[in-house]
Design a protein around this motif. Structure first.
Motif, PDB file in Angstrom:
ATOM      1  N   PHE A 151       0.841  -1.196   0.000  1.00 25.61           N
ATOM      2  CA  PHE A 151       0.000   0.000   0.000  1.00 25.61           C
ATOM      3  C   PHE A 151       0.876   1.246   0.000  1.00 25.61           C
ATOM      4  N   LYS A 152       0.439   2.261  -0.760  1.00 21.39           N
ATOM      5  CA  LYS A 152       1.166   3.527  -0.786  1.00 21.39           C
ATOM      6  C   LYS A 152       0.173   4.684  -0.837  1.00 21.39           C
ATOM      7  N   ASP A 153       0.460   5.726  -0.043  1.00 19.27           N
ATOM      8  CA  ASP A 153      -0.354   6.943  -0.034  1.00 19.27           C
ATOM      9  C   ASP A 153       0.593   8.121  -0.164  1.00 19.27           C
ATOM     10  N   ILE A 154       0.548   8.819  -1.288  1.00 18.02           N
ATOM     11  CA  ILE A 154       1.491   9.915  -1.504  1.00 18.02           C
ATOM     12  C   ILE A 154       1.085  11.175  -0.739  1.00 18.02           C
ATOM     13  N   THR A 155      -0.163  11.225  -0.258  1.00 13.86           N
ATOM     14  CA  THR A 155      -0.605  12.386   0.521  1.00 13.86           C
ATOM     15  C   THR A 155      -0.083  12.312   1.947  1.00 13.86           C
TER      16      THR A 155
ATOM     17  N   LYS B 210       2.332  10.209   2.845  1.00 10.79           N
ATOM     18  CA  LYS B 210       3.715   9.714   2.781  1.00 10.79           C
ATOM     19  C   LYS B 210       3.864   8.372   3.506  1.00 10.79           C
ATOM     20  N   GLU B 211       2.981   7.439   3.192  1.00  6.85           N
ATOM     21  CA  GLU B 211       3.014   6.119   3.829  1.00  6.85           C
ATOM     22  C   GLU B 211       3.293   5.019   2.805  1.00  6.85           C
ATOM     23  N   LYS B 212       4.129   4.057   3.201  1.00  3.20           N
ATOM     24  CA  LYS B 212       4.349   2.835   2.435  1.00  3.20           C
ATOM     25  C   LYS B 212       4.267   1.665   3.402  1.00  3.20           C
TER      26      LYS B 212
ATOM     27  N   PRO C 152      10.233   3.006   4.801  1.00  2.00           N
ATOM     28  CA  PRO C 152      10.529   4.419   4.546  1.00  2.00           C
ATOM     29  C   PRO C 152       9.862   4.836   3.241  1.00  2.00           C
ATOM     30  N   TYR C 153       9.293   6.026   3.221  1.00  3.12           N
ATOM     31  CA  TYR C 153       8.554   6.453   2.035  1.00  3.12           C
ATOM     32  C   TYR C 153       9.465   6.539   0.808  1.00  3.12           C
ATOM     33  N   ASP C 154      10.660   7.036   0.979  1.00  3.97           N
ATOM     34  CA  ASP C 154      11.627   7.138  -0.128  1.00  3.97           C
ATOM     35  C   ASP C 154      12.725   6.095   0.052  1.00  3.97           C
ATOM     36  N   GLU C 155      12.345   4.834   0.126  1.00  5.44           N
ATOM     37  CA  GLU C 155      13.324   3.798   0.444  1.00  5.44           C
ATOM     38  C   GLU C 155      14.279   3.481  -0.697  1.00  5.44           C
ATOM     39  N   TYR C 156      13.899   3.762  -1.934  1.00  3.69           N
ATOM     40  CA  TYR C 156      14.772   3.477  -3.071  1.00  3.69           C
ATOM     41  C   TYR C 156      15.344   4.782  -3.629  1.00  3.69           C
ATOM     42  N   LYS C 157      16.663   4.845  -3.733  1.00  2.00           N
ATOM     43  CA  LYS C 157      17.346   6.016  -4.278  1.00  2.00           C
ATOM     44  C   LYS C 157      17.665   5.746  -5.748  1.00  2.00           C
ATOM     45  N   TRP C 158      16.700   6.047  -6.599  1.00  2.00           N
ATOM     46  CA  TRP C 158      16.800   5.671  -8.000  1.00  2.00           C
ATOM     47  C   TRP C 158      17.754   6.562  -8.785  1.00  2.00           C
ATOM     48  N   GLU C 159      18.452   5.928  -9.709  1.00  2.00           N
ATOM     49  CA  GLU C 159      19.261   6.637 -10.703  1.00  2.00           C
ATOM     50  C   GLU C 159      18.602   6.383 -12.059  1.00  2.00           C
TER      51      GLU C 159
ATOM     52  N   LEU D 196       7.904  -1.429  -5.585  1.00  2.00           N
ATOM     53  CA  LEU D 196       8.979  -0.872  -6.405  1.00  2.00           C
ATOM     54  C   LEU D 196       8.431   0.361  -7.121  1.00  2.00           C
ATOM     55  N   ASP D 197       8.591   1.505  -6.483  1.00  2.00           N
ATOM     56  CA  ASP D 197       7.969   2.731  -6.955  1.00  2.00           C
ATOM     57  C   ASP D 197       8.851   3.930  -6.601  1.00  2.00           C
ATOM     58  N   GLY D 198       8.278   5.126  -6.727  1.00  2.00           N
ATOM     59  CA  GLY D 198       9.016   6.325  -6.366  1.00  2.00           C
ATOM     60  C   GLY D 198       9.738   6.985  -7.524  1.00  2.00           C
ATOM     61  N   VAL D 199       9.467   6.542  -8.740  1.00  2.00           N
ATOM     62  CA  VAL D 199      10.032   7.185  -9.932  1.00  2.00           C
ATOM     63  C   VAL D 199       8.938   8.062 -10.561  1.00  2.00           C
ATOM     64  N   PRO D 200       9.312   9.022 -11.413  1.00  2.00           N
ATOM     65  CA  PRO D 200       8.311   9.939 -11.973  1.00  2.00           C
ATOM     66  C   PRO D 200       7.495   9.342 -13.112  1.00  2.00           C
TER      67      PRO D 200
END
Length: 236
Positions: A102-106, A108-110, A125-132, A184-188
């Motif tokens: 589950f993810k809520d961007i409002t 900031k929950e994962k 952690p909401y931003d657990e993946y540091k994507w390149e 597996l998320d957090g990319v634009p």
């Protein structure tokens, strides 16, 4: 007076339409595949080894996950199937696809819900993946996707060592929803293909927008005990 009523009805329609767009649910269906291992696949296999490999491959192709999402929230999980040809192998392969994410961007929950060790809701952690984000692109389901990579580490107290993974996703900037399968998320953009461990991957086989009468509510898990990721890692 008549003009004012018309304006009020227009404003009401716009607000209802905006709310409808906000709450409308879309869905991506992902299938699971095995990533070829050149070291293993190039060696001479016995007849029995080849048979086991083909059984695992066939079982993995039956596994599906669905990601339901709105503008602000998403939830993904595996589609349970009971009528399969080889249920034992299917269950083994299905372990890699289980869990509710589950993810809520409002807010900031994962949250990941798992039944391993009892019903647990792991707070990630909401931003657990540091994507390149790389320049590599390819077409998936008619959308131009970009490849993003990262190195992810977590310490296992039980194993007394650092575990390292190399997640990889392909996302479509044209679909501006920061969601993906198995957290597996957090990319634009919406993730249409993803791999966490370089052994299996999930790829979009169907995309449906604005589903009428969606068979699910996108809300955070209610059942189970909530724990932090650090607390859960102590059990690994």
């Amino acid at each position: 007076m008549k003009h004012k009523i018309s304006i009020l009805f227009l404003l009401l329609f716009v607000n209802l339409h905006s709310q409808s767009m906000q709450d409308s649910i879309s869905c991506v269906t992902y299938k699971m595949g095995l990533i070829p291992n050149e070291t293993i696949d190039n060696k001479v296999r016995s007849i029995e080894e080849k048979k086991r490999f083909e059984e695992r491959k066939a079982a993995s192709e039956l596994i599906e996950c669905k990601l339901y999402f709105t503008k602000d929230k998403s939830i993904s999980s595996m589609v349970e199937k009971l009528d399969v040809e080889n249920p034992f192998v299917y269950k083994i392969m299905a372990i890699r696809a289980q869990g509710v994410y589950f993810k809520d961007i409002t807010t900031k929950e994962k949250i990941e819900q798992t039944s391993f060790g009892g019903m647990l809701n792991i707070i990630h952690p909401y931003d657990e993946y540091k994507w390149e984000i790389t320049n590599e692109t390819k077409m998936i389901s008619g959308y131009k996707c970009y490849k993003a990579i990262c190195t992810y580490q977590e310490f296992s107290i039980k194993r007394n060592k650092m575990l390292t993974f190399n997640p990889e996703v392909w996302f479509a900037p044209e679909l501006s929803f920061p969601f993906g399968p198995k957290g597996l998320d957090g990319v634009p953009g919406l993730v249409l293909e993803a791999s966490f461990n370089s052994r299996t991957y999930f790829y979009a086989s169907k995309i449906e927008f604005n589903i009428k009468g969606a068979p699910i509510k996108i809300e955070k898990p209610k059942n189970g005990r909530y724990i932090t990721q650090e607390e859960y890692n102590r059990q690994l």
